[in-house]
Design an enzyme around this catalytic site. Structure first.
Site, mmCIF file in Angstrom:
data_model
loop_
_atom_site.group_PDB
_atom_site.id
_atom_site.type_symbol
_atom_site.label_atom_id
_atom_site.label_comp_id
_atom_site.label_asym_id
_atom_site.label_seq_id
_atom_site.Cartn_x
_atom_site.Cartn_y
_atom_site.Cartn_z
ATOM 1 N N GLN A 62 -54.962 30.218 -80.509
ATOM 2 C CA GLN A 62 -54.027 31.081 -80.414
ATOM 3 C C GLN A 62 -52.682 30.320 -81.096
ATOM 4 O OE1 GLN A 62 -56.705 30.860 -78.570
ATOM 5 N NE2 GLN A 62 -56.775 33.016 -77.553
ATOM 6 N N ASN A 100 -54.500 30.359 -66.654
ATOM 7 C CA ASN A 100 -54.251 30.426 -67.856
ATOM 8 C C ASN A 100 -55.068 30.473 -69.556
ATOM 9 O OD1 ASN A 100 -51.828 31.321 -70.022
ATOM 10 N ND2 ASN A 100 -51.395 29.163 -70.552
ATOM 11 N N LYS A 101 -54.683 30.013 -70.215
ATOM 12 C CA LYS A 101 -55.804 29.861 -70.981
ATOM 13 C C LYS A 101 -56.298 28.377 -70.855
ATOM 14 C CE LYS A 101 -56.758 31.862 -74.154
ATOM 15 N NZ LYS A 101 -57.313 32.636 -73.741
ATOM 16 N N ASP A 129 -51.549 33.566 -66.858
ATOM 17 C CA ASP A 129 -52.717 35.390 -67.244
ATOM 18 C C ASP A 129 -52.736 36.567 -65.713
ATOM 19 O OD1 ASP A 129 -53.606 34.415 -70.028
ATOM 20 O OD2 ASP A 129 -53.682 36.536 -70.180
ATOM 21 N N ARG A 162 -61.156 42.686 -70.150
ATOM 22 C CA ARG A 162 -61.044 42.114 -70.145
ATOM 23 C C ARG A 162 -60.342 41.532 -68.519
ATOM 24 N NH1 ARG A 162 -57.587 38.820 -74.390
ATOM 25 N NH2 ARG A 162 -59.083 36.698 -73.637
ATOM 26 N N ARG A 205 -53.595 40.501 -77.912
ATOM 27 C CA ARG A 205 -54.011 39.492 -76.969
ATOM 28 C C ARG A 205 -52.895 39.133 -75.993
ATOM 29 N NH1 ARG A 205 -50.795 36.817 -78.867
ATOM 30 N NH2 ARG A 205 -52.037 35.465 -76.890
ATOM 31 N N GLY A 206 -52.961 38.647 -75.329
ATOM 32 C CA GLY A 206 -51.613 38.242 -74.396
ATOM 33 C C GLY A 206 -51.666 39.637 -72.688
ATOM 34 N N ALA A 207 -51.506 38.457 -72.102
ATOM 35 C CA ALA A 207 -51.270 39.384 -70.602
ATOM 36 C C ALA A 207 -50.491 40.508 -71.222
ATOM 37 C CB ALA A 207 -51.000 38.223 -69.840
HETATM 38 O O1 MRU Z 1 -57.007 35.570 -74.558
HETATM 39 P P1 MRU Z 1 -55.391 35.231 -74.834
HETATM 40 O O2 MRU Z 1 -55.053 34.925 -76.359
HETATM 41 O O3 MRU Z 1 -55.416 36.914 -74.300
HETATM 42 O O4 MRU Z 1 -54.964 34.513 -73.955
HETATM 43 C C1 MRU Z 1 -53.522 34.381 -73.539
HETATM 44 C C2 MRU Z 1 -52.862 33.778 -72.627
HETATM 45 O O5 MRU Z 1 -53.596 32.328 -72.454
HETATM 46 C C3 MRU Z 1 -51.678 33.811 -72.330
HETATM 47 O O6 MRU Z 1 -50.536 31.878 -72.280
HETATM 48 C C4 MRU Z 1 -51.461 34.310 -71.438
HETATM 49 O O7 MRU Z 1 -51.811 35.325 -71.900
HETATM 50 C C5 MRU Z 1 -49.619 34.592 -71.156
HETATM 51 S S1 MRU Z 1 -49.360 35.580 -73.126
HETATM 52 C C6 MRU Z 1 -47.368 36.270 -72.508
#
Ligand code: MRU
Length: 344
Positions: A195, A246-247, A236, A90, A47-49
């Site tokens: 996370q 973002n999250k 994201d 996603r 996960r993570g953008a």
């Molecule tokens: O749902 P996730 O864990 O994929 O969400 C991740 C985030 O919101 C991060 O802050 C974002 O993707 C940036 S990662 C460099």
């Protein structure tokens, strides 16, 4: 700065560190085709953008190699279908579509299938290498904003585990720490997927960066006591006017930071910037299962009949953001013209 690898590319296998098991177990799963990578993304194993974009690029390289297509036009059609299935996993992080579009952009119906397959491998490896380089630049550019002695709050995980290997928001904190600045990181636990507690605290502990874990609801308390000097998060998707998805929980932090006069920074690479969207109103927000709110590690925390909601992201309006930290430098408002100038 240490590089932690959430994926390992073994031409033509992608080993994925299963992030759902962290910090308790370090176990990798081997993905050999697009559907396996898509499932790992959907199940949050990776996960993570930026990372999901990189993984999608490698997924296409694997599907390309397995393709039996003889004609280039059939091969291109097949790769488009693989790309579509990956993008659907996603919806919020634009990096996924960015990476797939970049891969598909190398396809030319005039070239042989063998040539197109080679282009895919080269492009995927380039996307990975560029992200690692961008992580370093973001770290270096952002570290200038972090003062010696600063207490910095971060949310979710925008670290090595979300990128090719150093992170975005956490690359800034890693760089500040590596420069010898005495920083302390306030790690938001990040309900409901944790996370922050599971991944960011794990990264900080592995590197010996001083940190404390707090629940999301404690942020305002510590800000009001003057304990937080800056907030830094990843992104994201950043719209053309600077509005940032973002999250879930990021927006509340930005409002709190503004109320307490604390700078609020967003760190992200070009692959997260979506100049086609004029504002954050057009960013699709992923709705995940309410069960992820109702259950923690398989244990129910609410009555059976209670319904729970789970938007996985929120949008922070640009006017709450002090600066965007990118590989091209620190961008301050007005974001619209400055983002266009740097990234168009
Ligand atoms: O749902 P996730 O864990 O994929 O969400 C991740 C985030 O919101 C991060 O802050 C974002 O993707 C940036 S990662 C460099």
């Amino acid at each position: 700065m240490k590089t932690l690898s959430p994926i390992r590319w073994r031409r033509f296998r992608l080993d994925v560190l299963d992030q759902t098991l962290l910090p308790f177990r370090k176990k990798s799963i081997a993905c050999r085709n697009g559907p396996q990578v898509a499932a790992a993304i959907k199940d949050m194993k990776l996960r993570g953008a930026p990372l999901i974009g990189i993984a999608a690029a490698f997924a296409l390289a694997m599907d390309a190699r397995r393709s039996r297509a003889v004609r280039s036009s059939d091969f291109i059609e097949e790769m488009r279908r693989s790309g579509d299935s990956l993008v659907k996993t996603r919806p919020t992080a634009v990096n996924l579509k960015w990476a797939v579009d970049r891969m598909l952009g190398t396809l030319d119906p005039g070239a042989s299938v063998a040539d197109l397959k080679t282009r895919f491998v080269v492009e995927a490896e380039k996307i990975y290498a560029e992200d690692l380089k961008n992580n370093r630049l973001i770290g270096r550019n952002g570290a200038k904003l972090i003062k010696n002695g600063a207490n910095v709050l971060t949310h979710c995980n925008a670290g090595a585990l979300a990128t090719a290997g150093l992170g975005t928001a956490l690359a800034v904190l890693r760089a500040a720490h590596a420069e010898g600045k005495k920083i302390q990181v306030y790690v938001d636990e990040t309900r409901p997927y944790l996370q922050g507690a599971r991944l960011t605290a794990f990264e900080m502990a592995e590197e010996g960066i001083p940190h404390v874990l707090i629940t999301d609801s404690m942020a305002g308390h510590f800000m009001s006591k003057g304990d937080i000097d800056a907030v830094i998060v990843g992104a994201d998707r950043i719209a053309a006017n600077g509005d940032t998805a973002n999250k879930i929980g990021t927006y509340s932090l930005a409002v709190l930071a503004r109320a307490h006069g604390i700078p609020f920074y967003v760190a992200a690479p070009a692959s997260t910037i979506d100049l086609r969207l004029p504002s954050g109103a057009g960013i699709p927000i992923e709705m995940r299962s309410g069960d992820e709110v109702k259950f923690i590690f398989g244990k129910a925390i609410a009555p059976k009949e209670t319904k729970a909601l789970h938007p996985a992201f929120d949008v922070t309006p640009a006017n709450f953001i002090t600066a965007l930290i990118t590989e091209k430098g620190v961008i301050r408002p007005p974001f619209g013209p400055r983002l266009r100038k740097s990234f168009l």
